[in-house]
Design an enzyme around this catalytic site. Sequence first.
Site, PDB file in Angstrom:
ATOM      1  N   LYS A  49       5.168  23.897 100.988  1.00 47.29           N
ATOM      2  CA  LYS A  49       3.740  23.697 101.270  1.00 47.29           C
ATOM      3  C   LYS A  49       3.037  25.056 101.374  1.00 47.29           C
ATOM      4  CE  LYS A  49       0.822  21.134 104.577  1.00 47.29           C
ATOM      5  NZ  LYS A  49       0.822  20.244 105.772  1.00 47.29           N
ATOM      6  N   SER A 124      -1.726  15.943 105.364  1.00 50.59           N
ATOM      7  CA  SER A 124      -2.127  17.052 104.534  1.00 50.59           C
ATOM      8  C   SER A 124      -1.034  17.530 103.569  1.00 50.59           C
ATOM      9  CB  SER A 124      -2.545  18.231 105.418  1.00 50.59           C
ATOM     10  OG  SER A 124      -1.449  18.677 106.193  1.00 50.59           O
ATOM     11  N   SER A 148       0.997  14.707 109.150  1.00 51.12           N
ATOM     12  CA  SER A 148       0.903  15.241 107.790  1.00 51.12           C
ATOM     13  C   SER A 148       2.184  15.260 106.969  1.00 51.12           C
ATOM     14  CB  SER A 148       0.348  16.656 107.820  1.00 51.12           C
ATOM     15  OG  SER A 148      -1.040  16.584 107.915  1.00 51.12           O
TER      16      SER A 148
END
Length: 447
Positions: A49, A124, A148
Amino acid sequence: MITLKEALTKSKEELALFRTELESKAKESGLNAYIGYESSGEGVPILIKDNIQVKDWSVTSASKILQGYIAPYDATAIVNLKANGMMAFGRANMDEFAMGSTTESSYYGPTKNPYGEDRVPGGSSGGSAAAVAAGIAIAALGSDTGGSIRQPAAYCGCVGMKPTYGRVSRYGLAAYASSLDQIGPITQNVEDAAILYDAIKGHDPKDSTSAEFEKEDIANNIDVNRKLTIAVIDNYISEADEEIQKAYADTVKALEAAGHMIVHKNMQNTKYDIATYYILATAEAATNLARFDGIRYGNRAEANNVEELFYKTRSQGFGEEVKRRILLGNFVLSSGYYDAYYLKAQKVRHLVRDEFNAIFKEADLILSPVAPSVAPKIGAVHDPLEMYKSDMYTIAINLAGLPAISLPVAKNDEGMPIGLQLIAKAFNEKTLFDGAASMEKAVNYIK
Ligand code: GLN
């Protein structure tokens, strides 16, 4: 796609070929799950990420304000990956500064859900989940502040695990809400999640909130036959869509059939969790994001004096959702409101934890929905409050610092995946993985 477990048996040469293949497949997919194809280390490629530092890679938290910023060191989770036969390969798209539930707030544009390209992958960590689901990543790292990891995993039909707060070092993770953030795995199955979790966890003197425990080997000791007591929260379920309620009821039956004992419990209304989370998370975010001023990191706006430099850099660099949270956070921390909002929220946070602890006196695990619906259409969620509401099942777990794992259990009539989560007592990841492995077997989800 080969599993992480299988990939760990492959040779260096095979893995190098595999990376080239992954890159071309990812580009062809048109999902916008990857926003970069850098590699670092040797071993099984793990997608990272864009808020986790990998030395010499760009790290931008999908924000305009961090364009051009290069990480000076590896996050501890990356150091640990590399020490366990894995490497960092590729940058995953995300919501700007991990604030959001759809990956639509990314500076790089939205990621698409491989199960329906007009749908969001969740957020997210949407890029991480979409890539694993589409077979363009073996496994990925995400971060979970209020859901997330678990929610995008649920929307994309993969497994996502949030460790107990303090289990995985936050050193090198761009801070959103420091008292809630944890890095964790997004994988194709429960065993891979345990392997990746085992690799990244561990005490780190560089993170003062990191817990000191012996490193236990969970992946090689999963007990799929262990019989557990699982609590279901009866008053939670009615707030979810009917198809989620049905998947929940079916899963409870499957767990009973697998020999687990089900106990029925109630918890306080989820609306208090949402209010509490959005006060504490925005307060911490406003403080953490104060450092992005155009002087120290990334993008700098043209200006005539320092004040104008701060003002312009932040106005131009942050997106709408991030600005909203900075405003909210500064409001709840301002004098006159601090007691009414921030302190009150801290008290409610304790109540949330007490409530979970009371349930764990009688149960090993709690079963809960991850989200009240399947993945929404891209562009469908306009109202920020509507978006915050979709976090109602995930955020209490972060407020209480507990470990939880989301796994796919069914698909709706349109073929969109539905995920449910198991929640365990703090630092009881072993029980979490035992239960998850058993649930994975019991529901027999077909991809
Ligand atoms: N959707 C939640 C938020 O926007 C959770 C995000 C996260 O876990 N990083 O804050």
